[in-house]
Design a protein around this motif. Sequence first.
Motif, short mmCIF file in Angstrom:
data_model
loop_
_atom_site.label_atom_id
_atom_site.label_comp_id
_atom_site.label_asym_id
_atom_site.label_seq_id
_atom_site.Cartn_x
_atom_site.Cartn_y
_atom_site.Cartn_z
N LEU B 50 0.77 -1.32 0.14
CA LEU B 50 0.05 -0.02 0.09
C LEU B 50 0.98 1.19 0.11
CD1 LEU B 50 -2.54 -1.04 2.95
CD2 LEU B 50 -2.98 -1.09 0.43
N HIS B 51 2.11 1.13 0.33
CA HIS B 51 2.96 2.38 0.31
C HIS B 51 3.18 2.89 -1.19
CE1 HIS B 51 6.47 4.85 1.22
NE2 HIS B 51 6.14 4.63 2.74
N PRO B 52 3.23 4.43 -1.17
CA PRO B 52 3.36 4.99 -2.18
C PRO B 52 4.87 4.57 -3.12
CG PRO B 52 2.47 6.77 -0.70
CD PRO B 52 2.86 5.38 0.03
N PHE B 53 5.71 4.68 -2.31
CA PHE B 53 6.93 3.97 -3.18
C PHE B 53 6.78 3.08 -4.05
CE2 PHE B 53 11.14 2.62 -3.61
CZ PHE B 53 11.86 3.46 -3.74
N HIS B 54 6.12 1.91 -3.40
CA HIS B 54 6.07 0.77 -4.00
C HIS B 54 4.90 0.74 -5.63
CE1 HIS B 54 7.28 -2.76 -1.33
NE2 HIS B 54 8.51 -2.36 -2.11
N LYS B 55 4.21 1.82 -5.27
CA LYS B 55 3.29 2.18 -6.52
C LYS B 55 4.38 2.92 -7.57
CE LYS B 55 -0.96 2.58 -3.91
NZ LYS B 55 -1.41 1.11 -4.01
N ARG B 64 16.44 5.24 -12.59
CA ARG B 64 17.46 3.92 -12.24
C ARG B 64 18.00 4.26 -11.05
NH1 ARG B 64 21.39 1.31 -17.01
NH2 ARG B 64 22.06 -0.24 -15.70
N ASP B 65 18.38 5.47 -10.61
CA ASP B 65 19.18 5.83 -9.31
C ASP B 65 18.26 5.52 -8.07
OD1 ASP B 65 21.78 6.55 -10.02
OD2 ASP B 65 21.24 8.46 -10.62
N TRP B 243 7.21 -1.12 6.52
CA TRP B 243 6.95 0.30 5.93
C TRP B 243 7.89 1.31 6.15
CZ3 TRP B 243 1.63 1.17 3.99
CH2 TRP B 243 1.42 2.39 3.74
N ALA B 244 8.50 1.33 7.45
CA ALA B 244 9.44 2.29 7.63
C ALA B 244 10.58 2.44 6.76
CB ALA B 244 10.19 2.08 8.98
N GLN B 245 10.94 1.28 6.21
CA GLN B 245 12.02 1.19 5.07
C GLN B 245 11.59 2.15 3.86
OE1 GLN B 245 14.11 -2.88 4.46
NE2 GLN B 245 12.74 -3.59 6.16
N LEU B 246 10.27 1.74 3.38
CA LEU B 246 9.79 2.65 2.17
C LEU B 246 9.64 4.11 2.38
CD1 LEU B 246 7.24 0.10 0.69
CD2 LEU B 246 9.66 0.10 0.41
N ASP B 247 9.24 4.54 3.75
CA ASP B 247 9.27 5.91 4.22
C ASP B 247 10.62 6.67 4.12
OD1 ASP B 247 6.46 5.95 4.91
OD2 ASP B 247 6.79 6.00 7.07
N ALA B 248 11.30 5.78 4.57
CA ALA B 248 13.08 6.19 4.56
C ALA B 248 13.71 6.35 3.07
CB ALA B 248 14.09 5.51 5.36
N LEU B 249 13.24 5.48 2.26
CA LEU B 249 13.56 5.60 0.94
C LEU B 249 12.74 6.73 0.11
CD1 LEU B 249 13.51 1.88 -0.38
CD2 LEU B 249 15.43 3.42 -0.48
N TYR B 250 11.57 6.98 0.40
CA TYR B 250 10.77 8.11 -0.36
C TYR B 250 11.65 9.40 0.03
CZ TYR B 250 7.02 10.79 -2.34
OH TYR B 250 6.40 11.63 -3.07
N LEU B 251 11.77 9.62 1.59
CA LEU B 251 12.56 10.80 2.09
C LEU B 251 13.78 11.42 1.19
CD1 LEU B 251 12.08 13.03 4.61
CD2 LEU B 251 14.15 12.03 4.70
N ALA B 252 14.56 10.07 1.31
CA ALA B 252 15.98 10.14 0.69
C ALA B 252 16.10 10.32 -0.50
CB ALA B 252 16.77 9.03 1.42
N TYR B 253 15.10 9.64 -1.56
CA TYR B 253 15.56 9.60 -2.86
C TYR B 253 14.54 10.17 -3.99
CZ TYR B 253 19.69 7.29 -1.14
OH TYR B 253 20.89 6.71 -0.42
N VAL B 254 13.12 10.26 -3.29
CA VAL B 254 12.19 10.82 -4.13
C VAL B 254 11.94 12.33 -3.75
CG1 VAL B 254 9.66 10.41 -4.91
CG2 VAL B 254 11.08 8.44 -4.19
#
Lengths: 273, 273
Positions: B50-55, B64-65, B243-254
């Motif tokens: 359900l996390h936006p990063f996976h969508k 790619r990065d 979920w916390a892993q995707l939150d962190a990826l989103y903030l750092a790289y999106v």
Amino acid sequence: MSAQAAVRVLAEAADLPADFPALPSPQEPLSPEGLEAALRAVGATRYHNLHPFHKLLHSGRLNRDQVRAWALNRYCYQSAIPRKDAALMARCDDRELRREWLHRITDHDGFGEDSGGIERWLVLTDGLGLDRAYVVSKEGALPATKFAVEAYVRFVAENTLLEAVASSLTELFAPGIHAERISGMLEHYDFINEKVVAYFRRRLDQAPKDADFALEYVKQHARTAAEQRAVIRALTLKTEVLWAQLDALYLAYVAPGWPAPGAWRPGVAIVGE
Amino acid sequence: MSAQAAVRVLAEAADLPADFPALPSPQEPLSPEGLEAALRAVGATRYHNLHPFHKLLHSGRLNRDQVRAWALNRYCYQSAIPRKDAALMARCDDRELRREWLHRITDHDGFGEDSGGIERWLVLTDGLGLDRAYVVSKEGALPATKFAVEAYVRFVAENTLLEAVASSLTELFAPGIHAERISGMLEHYDFINEKVVAYFRRRLDQAPKDADFALEYVKQHARTAAEQRAVIRALTLKTEVLWAQLDALYLAYVAPGWPAPGAWRPGVAIVGE
């Protein structure tokens, strides 16, 4: 690119200042003064006063709910400090060090007349209108906050006494952030008053004494290059623990504004409104 | 508002479906089928599909990065799974359960001819052009990733065997996300091919067997209301770790795009370009 070359590129990408002090080489340890400079440089480049969330907090650009989210989550950190310090003392066979360290527990838990820093933090969350039982339950804290805080407690419990002491050295950099926080929050937020900033006022006195002792301890005991690298790594880990908490707050409550499922949302657990 | 009332508001705010199954009451435990429904509801409301990063990942909207950052960080999680499963077996006095559980370690570490899931994950990071030694070093992973992963390993090591088994139940929901990932990534990214999605293809077969076993174990052993609440909490904790892993990826790289100090940045540790 090799992993080593990558690490060099990373160091450059991290915008380290041109006068960043030398790190200990496997051959030759730093002098105590050189080690202090390296530790201070970790703070200058990685301490959470540099995080955008703190700049927003201190300059009045957060709304009341965002300040509530910060105080609610930061409670998890504050309330874990005595466990962290007990974990350190639990492995410490040096009675003098235990006697010196003990006041860190009473500073937070209170002793006799003093109700302690955790109580003062709850005066802050009270002042922000958050239900005290809800804050204490940690039910609404972000999972990322809890993971970071427990990583710190565990680091102290599982590494050498020297690394455990070194991880407390962020207190070297705390007085600056506390002074900035007190004046900034009193000036910019009409819901912040002297009573609720008591935690930070007290830490202005407490933190420097603690930091001076820990710094002298580390300079005296970290003599080999391996020990010196370990204490620099310990302090770096601690800055990561603090930084990760602000990253999580920013994502959840500033932008894009996605509190994890189950985490506190504005309107929840508010009293007296 | 009391803490209890706040928890009720939270449940409403979490957009739980109208048919969210009952939770065990202190008086009356659920039937095994009722417990299964409650566990599946945790997945339906909190699993990281359900996390936006996976969508973004599955629909080709990452560059790619950003895919590299995901694979690099997720390596920390993949590579910790055998430690997690060994921690479970280390406290398991039931030889049959250990015999059943063992293949989870070999699925990831490999055995004999099979090089295993962690190697297949490194084929993915190779395919993305990341230096393998750098990935394995975890040097560039986000601190938040490491904190979340270690929280999972520690949860399994420190709680009851029943809770440890229950925390694996996110595998009930994994085949859907893996199927979506394989087709979505092959369709949308010219740098993704059959070779690099081998990890997910294999998990399509492995995860359902593991999940079926763990679900039957939990339904059979979580009989009291307290046990049932504990296994629901264990599965919830696991969804928080993911979920916390995707939150962190989103903030750092999106967005806003703030990798923590020291974390990987585009251009670092890239080979063959």
